[in-house]
Write a protein that holds these residues in place. Structure first.
Motif, PDB file in Angstrom:
ATOM      1  N   LYS A 157       0.851  -1.190   0.000  1.00 34.41           N
ATOM      2  CA  LYS A 157       0.000   0.000   0.000  1.00 34.41           C
ATOM      3  C   LYS A 157       0.883   1.235   0.000  1.00 34.41           C
ATOM      4  N   ASP A 158       0.453   2.239  -0.750  1.00 36.04           N
ATOM      5  CA  ASP A 158       1.217   3.466  -0.871  1.00 36.04           C
ATOM      6  C   ASP A 158       1.034   4.306   0.382  1.00 36.04           C
ATOM      7  N   LYS A 159       2.150   4.623   1.029  1.00 26.40           N
ATOM      8  CA  LYS A 159       2.134   5.503   2.184  1.00 26.40           C
ATOM      9  C   LYS A 159       2.524   6.887   1.701  1.00 26.40           C
ATOM     10  N   ASN A 160       1.756   7.872   2.052  1.00 27.32           N
ATOM     11  CA  ASN A 160       2.034   9.225   1.594  1.00 27.32           C
ATOM     12  C   ASN A 160       3.143   9.822   2.446  1.00 27.32           C
ATOM     13  N   ASN A 161       4.391   9.544   2.066  1.00 27.08           N
ATOM     14  CA  ASN A 161       5.552  10.101   2.749  1.00 27.08           C
ATOM     15  C   ASN A 161       5.898  11.419   2.089  1.00 27.08           C
ATOM     16  N   SER A 162       5.516  12.500   2.728  1.00 22.82           N
ATOM     17  CA  SER A 162       5.848  13.812   2.178  1.00 22.82           C
ATOM     18  C   SER A 162       6.211  14.752   3.313  1.00 22.82           C
ATOM     19  N   VAL A 163       7.012  15.743   2.974  1.00 23.71           N
ATOM     20  CA  VAL A 163       7.478  16.736   3.936  1.00 23.71           C
ATOM     21  C   VAL A 163       6.877  18.070   3.529  1.00 23.71           C
ATOM     22  N   LEU A 164       6.280  18.778   4.473  1.00 24.17           N
ATOM     23  CA  LEU A 164       5.658  20.067   4.207  1.00 24.17           C
ATOM     24  C   LEU A 164       6.549  21.167   4.768  1.00 24.17           C
ATOM     25  N   PHE A 165       7.000  22.066   3.886  1.00 23.89           N
ATOM     26  CA  PHE A 165       7.812  23.207   4.288  1.00 23.89           C
ATOM     27  C   PHE A 165       6.919  24.430   4.328  1.00 23.89           C
ATOM     28  N   ASN A 166       6.935  25.144   5.457  1.00 23.68           N
ATOM     29  CA  ASN A 166       6.113  26.325   5.615  1.00 23.68           C
ATOM     30  C   ASN A 166       7.028  27.539   5.716  1.00 23.68           C
ATOM     31  N   PHE A 167       7.063  28.353   4.644  1.00 24.66           N
ATOM     32  CA  PHE A 167       7.892  29.557   4.607  1.00 24.66           C
ATOM     33  C   PHE A 167       7.017  30.798   4.744  1.00 24.66           C
ATOM     34  N   GLY A 168       6.163  30.816   5.729  1.00 25.81           N
ATOM     35  CA  GLY A 168       5.280  31.966   5.921  1.00 25.81           C
ATOM     36  C   GLY A 168       4.067  31.850   5.013  1.00 25.81           C
ATOM     37  N   SER A 169       4.029  32.653   3.962  1.00 22.03           N
ATOM     38  CA  SER A 169       2.880  32.636   3.067  1.00 22.03           C
ATOM     39  C   SER A 169       2.983  31.545   1.999  1.00 22.03           C
ATOM     40  N   ILE A 170       4.143  30.931   1.864  1.00 23.47           N
ATOM     41  CA  ILE A 170       4.346  29.886   0.859  1.00 23.47           C
ATOM     42  C   ILE A 170       4.546  28.545   1.553  1.00 23.47           C
ATOM     43  N   GLN A 171       3.815  27.525   1.076  1.00 20.46           N
ATOM     44  CA  GLN A 171       3.989  26.167   1.581  1.00 20.46           C
ATOM     45  C   GLN A 171       4.396  25.273   0.414  1.00 20.46           C
ATOM     46  N   PHE A 219      17.294  14.493   8.896  1.00 21.75           N
ATOM     47  CA  PHE A 219      17.982  15.316   9.887  1.00 21.75           C
ATOM     48  C   PHE A 219      17.397  16.723   9.841  1.00 21.75           C
ATOM     49  N   GLU A 220      17.316  17.348  11.007  1.00 25.72           N
ATOM     50  CA  GLU A 220      16.809  18.721  11.074  1.00 25.72           C
ATOM     51  C   GLU A 220      17.542  19.464  12.184  1.00 25.72           C
ATOM     52  N   ASN A 221      17.948  20.695  11.887  1.00 17.07           N
ATOM     53  CA  ASN A 221      18.497  21.578  12.915  1.00 17.07           C
ATOM     54  C   ASN A 221      17.958  22.989  12.668  1.00 17.07           C
ATOM     55  N   ASP A 222      18.565  24.007  13.295  1.00 14.31           N
ATOM     56  CA  ASP A 222      18.056  25.377  13.155  1.00 14.31           C
ATOM     57  C   ASP A 222      18.279  25.961  11.767  1.00 14.31           C
ATOM     58  N   GLU A 223      19.276  25.474  11.036  1.00  7.96           N
ATOM     59  CA  GLU A 223      19.611  26.035   9.728  1.00  7.96           C
ATOM     60  C   GLU A 223      18.919  25.344   8.568  1.00  7.96           C
ATOM     61  N   TYR A 224      18.907  24.024   8.560  1.00 10.67           N
ATOM     62  CA  TYR A 224      18.423  23.300   7.388  1.00 10.67           C
ATOM     63  C   TYR A 224      17.746  21.988   7.775  1.00 10.67           C
ATOM     64  N   ILE A 225      17.114  21.377   6.760  1.00 10.94           N
ATOM     65  CA  ILE A 225      16.464  20.082   6.896  1.00 10.94           C
ATOM     66  C   ILE A 225      17.008  19.183   5.785  1.00 10.94           C
ATOM     67  N   ARG A 226      17.346  17.961   6.121  1.00  9.52           N
ATOM     68  CA  ARG A 226      17.753  16.982   5.112  1.00  9.52           C
ATOM     69  C   ARG A 226      16.616  15.989   4.932  1.00  9.52           C
ATOM     70  N   ILE A 227      16.209  15.802   3.668  1.00  6.16           N
ATOM     71  CA  ILE A 227      15.176  14.820   3.382  1.00  6.16           C
ATOM     72  C   ILE A 227      15.723  13.790   2.401  1.00  6.16           C
ATOM     73  N   LYS A 228      15.215  12.586   2.507  1.00  2.00           N
ATOM     74  CA  LYS A 228      15.577  11.521   1.569  1.00  2.00           C
ATOM     75  C   LYS A 228      14.395  11.340   0.629  1.00  2.00           C
ATOM     76  N   ARG A 229      14.650  11.586  -0.653  1.00  2.00           N
ATOM     77  CA  ARG A 229      13.595  11.482  -1.652  1.00  2.00           C
ATOM     78  C   ARG A 229      13.296  10.021  -1.944  1.00  2.00           C
ATOM     79  N   GLU A 230      12.205   9.782  -2.691  1.00  3.45           N
ATOM     80  CA  GLU A 230      11.788   8.419  -3.001  1.00  3.45           C
ATOM     81  C   GLU A 230      12.802   7.682  -3.864  1.00  3.45           C
ATOM     82  N   ASP A 231      13.575   8.431  -4.660  1.00  4.90           N
ATOM     83  CA  ASP A 231      14.571   7.780  -5.512  1.00  4.90           C
ATOM     84  C   ASP A 231      15.880   7.516  -4.770  1.00  4.90           C
ATOM     85  N   GLY A 232      15.968   7.889  -3.490  1.00  3.51           N
ATOM     86  CA  GLY A 232      17.130   7.588  -2.670  1.00  3.51           C
ATOM     87  C   GLY A 232      18.107   8.729  -2.500  1.00  3.51           C
TER      88      GLY A 232
END
Length: 132
Positions: free
Chosen positions: A84-98, A107-120
């Motif tokens: 079954k397809d699990k909706n693995n997505s990351v939502l970035f909220n930059f104020g008025s833009i999502q 990984f996440e810290n105060d400066e940046y976020i690291r995400i692993k895409r579906e293609d690896g």
């Protein structure tokens, strides 16, 4: 001779009565690729492998599936071949833009976020909106 022809005709028609409706792949489907009904066609076979539970067309109408292994063209689709397809997505909220990206947070810290895409691939997105 007529009885033989009728007997052969009856055998061919009854063979279709005892067949099993299955879904067969039209094209090669890669590992973790989304499986759509457009990639499949319906076929009638007399038997399937011992541990294969054929997938029904109605299953695709209710949920989305991903391939759990590489499926060659012409493969009968079993339930063990699909996840079954699990909706693995990351939502970035930059104020008025999502922005929504497919993947999961590594990984996440105060400066940046690291995400692993579906293609690896690993993607680094800074919290001020930069992508590097």
């Amino acid at each position: 001779m007529l009885k033989l022809k009728i007997l052969v005709l009856m055998f061919l028609l009854s063979n279709q009565l005892f067949g099993i409706d299955v879904l067969v792949t039209k094209v090669d489907i890669n590992y973790k690729e989304l499986v759509n009904l457009e990639d499949l066609y319906k076929s009638n076979v007399t038997s399937v492998k011992k541990f294969c539970e054929p997938v029904d067309e109605n299953d695709f109408k209710t949920t989305k599936y991903r391939a759990s292994r590489y499926l060659k063209k012409g493969t009968i689709l079993c339930k063990k071949d699909l996840d079954k397809d699990k909706n693995n997505s990351v939502l970035f909220n930059f104020g008025s833009i999502q922005i929504e990206r497919p993947g999961k947070i590594i990984f996440e810290n105060d400066e940046y976020i690291r995400i692993k895409r579906e293609d690896g691939q690993v993607e680094k997105i800074y919290k001020d909106g930069r992508i590097e």
